[in-house]
Structures are given as structure tokens and as C-alpha cells.
Design a protein around this motif. Structure first.
Motif, mmCIF file in Angstrom:
data_model
loop_
_atom_site.group_PDB
_atom_site.id
_atom_site.type_symbol
_atom_site.label_atom_id
_atom_site.label_comp_id
_atom_site.label_asym_id
_atom_site.label_seq_id
_atom_site.Cartn_x
_atom_site.Cartn_y
_atom_site.Cartn_z
ATOM 1 N N PHE A 110 0.871 -1.164 0.000
ATOM 2 C CA PHE A 110 0.000 0.000 0.000
ATOM 3 C C PHE A 110 0.912 1.219 0.000
ATOM 4 N N TYR A 111 0.645 2.152 -0.915
ATOM 5 C CA TYR A 111 1.502 3.319 -1.088
ATOM 6 C C TYR A 111 0.775 4.593 -0.652
ATOM 7 N N ILE A 112 1.494 5.450 0.050
ATOM 8 C CA ILE A 112 1.004 6.785 0.383
ATOM 9 C C ILE A 112 2.087 7.766 -0.057
ATOM 10 N N LEU A 113 1.771 8.572 -1.053
ATOM 11 C CA LEU A 113 2.689 9.586 -1.545
ATOM 12 C C LEU A 113 2.196 10.932 -1.062
ATOM 13 N N ASN A 114 3.065 11.652 -0.350
ATOM 14 C CA ASN A 114 2.693 12.920 0.270
ATOM 15 C C ASN A 114 3.617 14.030 -0.194
ATOM 16 N N TYR A 115 3.031 15.214 -0.400
ATOM 17 C CA TYR A 115 3.811 16.412 -0.678
ATOM 18 C C TYR A 115 3.377 17.477 0.314
ATOM 19 N N GLN A 116 4.314 17.941 1.142
ATOM 20 C CA GLN A 116 4.020 18.974 2.126
ATOM 21 C C GLN A 116 4.114 20.340 1.469
ATOM 22 N N THR A 117 3.066 21.123 1.556
ATOM 23 C CA THR A 117 3.028 22.427 0.901
ATOM 24 C C THR A 117 3.416 23.572 1.825
ATOM 25 N N ILE A 118 3.491 23.326 3.114
ATOM 26 C CA ILE A 118 3.777 24.399 4.059
ATOM 27 C C ILE A 118 5.195 24.919 3.849
ATOM 28 N N GLY A 119 5.308 26.231 3.677
ATOM 29 C CA GLY A 119 6.601 26.871 3.563
ATOM 30 C C GLY A 119 7.265 26.787 2.203
ATOM 31 N N LEU A 120 6.605 26.198 1.227
ATOM 32 C CA LEU A 120 7.207 26.074 -0.097
ATOM 33 C C LEU A 120 6.434 26.906 -1.116
ATOM 34 N N ASP A 121 7.164 27.514 -2.010
ATOM 35 C CA ASP A 121 6.544 28.306 -3.073
ATOM 36 C C ASP A 121 6.191 27.457 -4.283
ATOM 37 N N ILE A 122 6.657 26.236 -4.339
ATOM 38 C CA ILE A 122 6.433 25.375 -5.485
ATOM 39 C C ILE A 122 5.037 24.766 -5.377
ATOM 40 N N GLU A 123 4.222 25.007 -6.375
ATOM 41 C CA GLU A 123 2.863 24.501 -6.360
ATOM 42 C C GLU A 123 2.805 23.142 -7.048
ATOM 43 N N VAL A 124 2.242 22.171 -6.374
ATOM 44 C CA VAL A 124 2.026 20.840 -6.923
ATOM 45 C C VAL A 124 0.526 20.622 -6.936
ATOM 46 N N THR A 125 0.009 20.079 -8.021
ATOM 47 C CA THR A 125 -1.425 19.886 -8.186
ATOM 48 C C THR A 125 -1.819 18.427 -7.984
ATOM 49 N N LYS A 126 -3.099 18.199 -7.890
ATOM 50 C CA LYS A 126 -3.628 16.836 -7.820
ATOM 51 C C LYS A 126 -3.182 16.050 -9.042
ATOM 52 N N GLU A 127 -3.251 16.646 -10.212
ATOM 53 C CA GLU A 127 -2.859 15.970 -11.451
ATOM 54 C C GLU A 127 -1.385 15.574 -11.404
ATOM 55 N N THR A 128 -0.551 16.450 -10.860
ATOM 56 C CA THR A 128 0.876 16.129 -10.735
ATOM 57 C C THR A 128 1.071 14.941 -9.811
ATOM 58 N N MET A 129 0.377 14.928 -8.689
ATOM 59 C CA MET A 129 0.491 13.815 -7.736
ATOM 60 C C MET A 129 0.075 12.498 -8.402
ATOM 61 N N ILE A 130 -1.010 12.524 -9.154
ATOM 62 C CA ILE A 130 -1.475 11.316 -9.840
ATOM 63 C C ILE A 130 -0.468 10.899 -10.908
ATOM 64 N N ASN A 131 0.094 11.864 -11.629
ATOM 65 C CA ASN A 131 1.089 11.534 -12.652
ATOM 66 C C ASN A 131 2.344 10.912 -12.040
ATOM 67 N N ILE A 132 2.770 11.405 -10.877
ATOM 68 C CA ILE A 132 3.908 10.789 -10.192
ATOM 69 C C ILE A 132 3.548 9.357 -9.819
ATOM 70 N N ALA A 133 2.383 9.155 -9.229
ATOM 71 C CA ALA A 133 1.946 7.813 -8.839
ATOM 72 C C ALA A 133 1.835 6.892 -10.048
ATOM 73 N N ASP A 134 1.347 7.409 -11.163
ATOM 74 C CA ASP A 134 1.253 6.603 -12.386
ATOM 75 C C ASP A 134 2.613 6.206 -12.930
ATOM 76 N N SER A 135 3.672 6.901 -12.515
ATOM 77 C CA SER A 135 5.012 6.609 -13.038
ATOM 78 C C SER A 135 5.685 5.442 -12.292
ATOM 79 N N PHE A 136 5.051 4.913 -11.231
ATOM 80 C CA PHE A 136 5.672 3.840 -10.450
ATOM 81 C C PHE A 136 5.863 2.601 -11.303
ATOM 82 N N LYS A 137 7.099 2.080 -11.264
ATOM 83 C CA LYS A 137 7.430 0.839 -12.001
ATOM 84 C C LYS A 137 8.316 -0.006 -11.132
#
Length: 153
Positions: free
Chosen positions: A126-153
Motif C-alpha cells: 500500500f503506497y502513500i505519496l505525500n507532498y508537504q506544501t507548508i513553507g514552499l513556493d512550489i505549487e504541486v497539483t492533484k494531477e501532478t500527484m497522480i502523474n507521479i503515482a502513475d510513473s511507479f514501475k
């Protein structure tokens, strides 16, 4: 009139290109895979991130555990936390989740003030991929998170 239609079509096409989310950079996980095999697990791992991964850290608890945590660190302070569970996972509490598909598997996405999570089961893990947004200026979207997860091989 034709010029106006052509300009509108070009604008729509450029907007469609921008809506696909962030560009993902290839990540070679060969060394991480070898390190995890030494720990006794052989999970799928990400092959793409929206950043250059400078390094990773496997955070092993001082006792035997069914949870393996890996911190992926980017050159601009980005941190993605991947938790791989080799046992059953249950969630408690009241939180909003959105059903998503990750590589053809059922999963869910959650978001709060602190960060974004994508959760899914694939095979024995079971995988949980997390991106902490506090204190960072870099915006990551839901689509980006799903695309990262889709890249798992």
C-alpha cells in the motif's frame, strides 16, 4: 474572420497544453531499489517527479516495522514523502477523499492545508505519496500527484 478563428484556436490549444499539469523529470530509482531489497522489500518506485531529486533518505524505525518511509529531496527544498506499507492499512477519522485511478488500481486523493496525498494498493504494498506544501513556493497539483503515482514501475 478566419484570422480571428485561427487566433482563438491557437489560444485554446495553448491553454489545453498548460492544463496538463507540471512537466515531470525522469528519476532513476535503481540504487533506491537495491537499498530497499536489502531491507527485504521489492516495491514499485516512482520514475518521474516535478523536480530534480538531489537525494533520498530511507527512514527506518529503530524496531521491525511494516512501514518503510522514503524522503525524496529536491534541489529547491521540495520534499516528497513516500510511505510503503507491507501490511494492512486502515484510515480513521473524518476526512474528505476523492476516488482516483492509479495505474488501473483504485486509490484516493486527499488535500488539506499541510499537503497533498495520493493513496493506493498495488500487489503486496500500500503506497502513500505525500507532498508537504507548508513553507514552499512550489505549487504541486492533484494531477501532478497522480502523474507521479502513475510513473511507479
Amino acid at each position: 474572420m478566419k484570422k480571428w478563428m485561427i487566433v482563438c484556436m491557437m489560444i485554446l490549444l495553448s491553454m489545453a497544453g498548460c492544463s496538463n499539469g507540471q512537466t515531470l523529470t525522469k528519476y532513476d530509482h535503481d540504487q533506491l531499489s537495491r537499498d530497499l531489497k536489502k531491507e527485504g522489500i521489492d516495491p514499485k518506485l516512482p520514475t518521474r517527479f516535478p523536480m530534480v531529486v538531489e537525494d533520498y533518505e530511507i527512514q527506518m524505525p529503530p524496531h521491525k516495522s511494516a512501514i518503510y518511509s522514503i524522503m525524496f529531496n529536491g534541489e529547491d527544498g521540495e520534499v516528497f514523502d513516500l510511505r510503503i506499507h507491507s501490511g494492512d492499512v486502515t484510515f480513521e477519522g473524518d476526512f474528505e477523499k476523492e476516488e482516483v485511478m492509479i495505474n488501473g488500481k483504485d486509490g484516493f486523493y486527499t488535500e488539506d492545508k499541510a499537503g497533498l496525498d495520493v493513496n493506493w494498493k498495488d500487489g503486496d504494498y500500500f503506497y502513500i505519496l505525500n507532498y508537504q506544501t507548508i513553507g514552499l513556493d512550489i505549487e504541486v497539483t492533484k494531477e501532478t500527484m497522480i502523474n507521479i503515482a502513475d510513473s511507479f514501475k
